[in-house]
Design a protein around this motif. Structure first.
Motif, PDB file in Angstrom:
ATOM      1  N   GLN A   1      14.831  -1.000  10.360  1.00  0.00           N
ATOM      2  CA  GLN A   1      14.094   0.247  10.222  1.00  0.00           C
ATOM      3  C   GLN A   1      12.605  -0.009  10.083  1.00  0.00           C
ATOM      4  O   GLN A   1      12.181  -1.049   9.603  1.00  0.00           O
ATOM      5  N   VAL A   2      11.824   0.968  10.524  1.00  0.00           N
ATOM      6  CA  VAL A   2      10.389   0.959  10.280  1.00  0.00           C
ATOM      7  C   VAL A   2      10.156   1.887   9.101  1.00  0.00           C
ATOM      8  O   VAL A   2      10.573   3.052   9.127  1.00  0.00           O
ATOM      9  N   ARG A   3       9.525   1.366   8.072  1.00  0.00           N
ATOM     10  CA  ARG A   3       9.260   2.171   6.882  1.00  0.00           C
ATOM     11  C   ARG A   3       7.789   2.525   6.813  1.00  0.00           C
ATOM     12  O   ARG A   3       6.925   1.697   7.098  1.00  0.00           O
ATOM     13  N   VAL A   4       7.515   3.750   6.444  1.00  0.00           N
ATOM     14  CA  VAL A   4       6.155   4.229   6.231  1.00  0.00           C
ATOM     15  C   VAL A   4       6.134   4.807   4.820  1.00  0.00           C
ATOM     16  O   VAL A   4       6.829   5.774   4.525  1.00  0.00           O
ATOM     17  N   LEU A   5       5.334   4.186   3.962  1.00  0.00           N
ATOM     18  CA  LEU A   5       5.284   4.580   2.551  1.00  0.00           C
ATOM     19  C   LEU A   5       3.870   4.974   2.168  1.00  0.00           C
ATOM     20  O   LEU A   5       2.905   4.375   2.629  1.00  0.00           O
ATOM     21  N   ARG A   6       3.761   5.969   1.303  1.00  0.00           N
ATOM     22  CA  ARG A   6       2.470   6.330   0.707  1.00  0.00           C
ATOM     23  C   ARG A   6       2.536   5.946  -0.763  1.00  0.00           C
ATOM     24  O   ARG A   6       3.475   6.313  -1.466  1.00  0.00           O
ATOM     25  N   VAL A   7       1.551   5.214  -1.227  1.00  0.00           N
ATOM     26  CA  VAL A   7       1.503   4.773  -2.620  1.00  0.00           C
ATOM     27  C   VAL A   7       1.120   5.964  -3.485  1.00  0.00           C
ATOM     28  O   VAL A   7       0.057   6.566  -3.297  1.00  0.00           O
ATOM     29  N   GLU A   8       1.991   6.327  -4.416  1.00  0.00           N
ATOM     30  CA  GLU A   8       1.766   7.465  -5.301  1.00  0.00           C
ATOM     31  C   GLU A   8       1.153   7.034  -6.629  1.00  0.00           C
ATOM     32  O   GLU A   8       0.402   7.778  -7.244  1.00  0.00           O
ATOM     33  N   SER A   9       1.507   5.848  -7.094  1.00  0.00           N
ATOM     34  CA  SER A   9       0.963   5.315  -8.341  1.00  0.00           C
ATOM     35  C   SER A   9       1.105   3.804  -8.325  1.00  0.00           C
ATOM     36  O   SER A   9       1.910   3.253  -7.569  1.00  0.00           O
ATOM     37  N   LEU A  10       0.311   3.132  -9.146  1.00  0.00           N
ATOM     38  CA  LEU A  10       0.403   1.688  -9.264  1.00  0.00           C
ATOM     39  C   LEU A  10       1.285   1.365 -10.472  1.00  0.00           C
ATOM     40  O   LEU A  10       1.039   1.876 -11.562  1.00  0.00           O
ATOM     41  N   PRO A  11       2.309   0.551 -10.290  1.00  0.00           N
ATOM     42  CA  PRO A  11       3.199   0.246 -11.406  1.00  0.00           C
ATOM     43  C   PRO A  11       2.492  -0.588 -12.472  1.00  0.00           C
ATOM     44  O   PRO A  11       1.563  -1.343 -12.168  1.00  0.00           O
ATOM     45  N   VAL A  12       2.917  -0.436 -13.717  1.00  0.00           N
ATOM     46  CA  VAL A  12       2.355  -1.206 -14.823  1.00  0.00           C
ATOM     47  C   VAL A  12       3.271  -2.367 -15.211  1.00  0.00           C
ATOM     48  O   VAL A  12       2.907  -3.194 -16.030  1.00  0.00           O
TER      49      VAL A  12
ATOM     50  N   SER B   1      -7.149  -1.105  -8.123  1.00  0.00           N
ATOM     51  CA  SER B   1      -6.338  -1.638  -7.039  1.00  0.00           C
ATOM     52  C   SER B   1      -5.372  -2.682  -7.586  1.00  0.00           C
ATOM     53  O   SER B   1      -5.484  -3.116  -8.729  1.00  0.00           O
ATOM     54  N   MET B   2      -4.424  -3.063  -6.735  1.00  0.00           N
ATOM     55  CA  MET B   2      -3.418  -4.052  -7.086  1.00  0.00           C
ATOM     56  C   MET B   2      -3.168  -4.892  -5.857  1.00  0.00           C
ATOM     57  O   MET B   2      -3.255  -4.385  -4.728  1.00  0.00           O
ATOM     58  N   ARG B   3      -2.846  -6.155  -6.053  1.00  0.00           N
ATOM     59  CA  ARG B   3      -2.493  -7.021  -4.926  1.00  0.00           C
ATOM     60  C   ARG B   3      -1.277  -6.451  -4.207  1.00  0.00           C
ATOM     61  O   ARG B   3      -0.343  -5.961  -4.839  1.00  0.00           O
ATOM     62  N   LEU B   4      -1.296  -6.515  -2.886  1.00  0.00           N
ATOM     63  CA  LEU B   4      -0.194  -5.993  -2.082  1.00  0.00           C
ATOM     64  C   LEU B   4       1.130  -6.653  -2.443  1.00  0.00           C
ATOM     65  O   LEU B   4       2.128  -5.965  -2.644  1.00  0.00           O
ATOM     66  N   ASP B   5       1.171  -7.984  -2.547  1.00  0.00           N
ATOM     67  CA  ASP B   5       2.424  -8.664  -2.854  1.00  0.00           C
ATOM     68  C   ASP B   5       2.963  -8.282  -4.227  1.00  0.00           C
ATOM     69  O   ASP B   5       4.161  -8.099  -4.404  1.00  0.00           O
ATOM     70  N   ARG B   6       2.084  -8.107  -5.180  1.00  0.00           N
ATOM     71  CA  ARG B   6       2.516  -7.707  -6.521  1.00  0.00           C
ATOM     72  C   ARG B   6       3.117  -6.300  -6.498  1.00  0.00           C
ATOM     73  O   ARG B   6       4.135  -6.042  -7.131  1.00  0.00           O
ATOM     74  N   PHE B   7       2.479  -5.385  -5.749  1.00  0.00           N
ATOM     75  CA  PHE B   7       3.028  -4.033  -5.625  1.00  0.00           C
ATOM     76  C   PHE B   7       4.413  -4.063  -4.988  1.00  0.00           C
ATOM     77  O   PHE B   7       5.338  -3.405  -5.470  1.00  0.00           O
ATOM     78  N   LEU B   8       4.573  -4.799  -3.893  1.00  0.00           N
ATOM     79  CA  LEU B   8       5.865  -4.864  -3.205  1.00  0.00           C
ATOM     80  C   LEU B   8       6.965  -5.371  -4.135  1.00  0.00           C
ATOM     81  O   LEU B   8       8.099  -4.898  -4.085  1.00  0.00           O
ATOM     82  N   TRP B   9       6.628  -6.328  -4.975  1.00  0.00           N
ATOM     83  CA  TRP B   9       7.613  -6.890  -5.900  1.00  0.00           C
ATOM     84  C   TRP B   9       7.886  -5.939  -7.063  1.00  0.00           C
ATOM     85  O   TRP B   9       9.026  -5.642  -7.375  1.00  0.00           O
ATOM     86  N   TRP B  10       6.832  -5.415  -7.689  1.00  0.00           N
ATOM     87  CA  TRP B  10       7.008  -4.538  -8.849  1.00  0.00           C
ATOM     88  C   TRP B  10       7.654  -3.211  -8.467  1.00  0.00           C
ATOM     89  O   TRP B  10       8.399  -2.644  -9.261  1.00  0.00           O
ATOM     90  N   ALA B  11       7.392  -2.704  -7.257  1.00  0.00           N
ATOM     91  CA  ALA B  11       8.004  -1.449  -6.813  1.00  0.00           C
ATOM     92  C   ALA B  11       9.401  -1.681  -6.245  1.00  0.00           C
ATOM     93  O   ALA B  11      10.052  -0.754  -5.783  1.00  0.00           O
ATOM     94  N   ARG B  12       9.855  -2.937  -6.272  1.00  0.00           N
ATOM     95  CA  ARG B  12      11.196  -3.337  -5.838  1.00  0.00           C
ATOM     96  C   ARG B  12      11.450  -3.118  -4.345  1.00  0.00           C
ATOM     97  O   ARG B  12      12.557  -2.877  -3.914  1.00  0.00           O
TER      98      ARG B  12
END
Length: 107
Positions: free
Chosen positions: A66-77, A11-22
């Motif tokens: 907009q309302v965004r609905v995203l599915r996480v496909e991979s965790l960024p490194v 798993s990854m922290r939500l805030d870190r994912f949002l930032w790393w996935a831009r």
């Protein structure tokens, strides 16, 4: 130096994912998005930046008009280029936010 690819059980922290996935421009903005109470992960309201995010998680949130609905496909490194960040999620639905009267445009 070798880079490791996160396994499906990691798993990854939500805030870190949002930032790393831009999805968010800064880590501070990512933390604010996660803590404002208008973010859902797998249908549950999220109010903390350290909520664990896994591959397959569904994220729902408002971004702009907009309302965004995203599915996480991979965790960024790492926080790489935008194309690398976009490859970490699949945009399922993007629709305008409805106003109270049901019209697609805010009053």
């Amino acid at each position: 130096m070798t880079t490791r690819t996160p396994a499906a059980t990691e798993s990854m922290r939500l805030d870190r994912f949002l930032w790393w996935a831009r999805i968010a421009k800064s880590r501070e903005r990512a933390q604010a998005m996660a803590c404002d109470g208008h973010f859902r992960m797998d249908g549950r309201a999220i109010d903390r930046a350290h909520a664990p995010l896994r591959i397959g998680s569904i994220l729902t949130f408002a971004q702009g008009s907009q309302v965004r609905v995203l599915r996480v496909e991979s965790l960024p490194v790492r926080r790489g280029p935008p194309a690398e960040g976009r490859a970490c999620y699949c945009d399922l639905v993007t629709s305008p936010v409805s106003s109270v009267d049901g019209s697609p445009h805010a009053a």
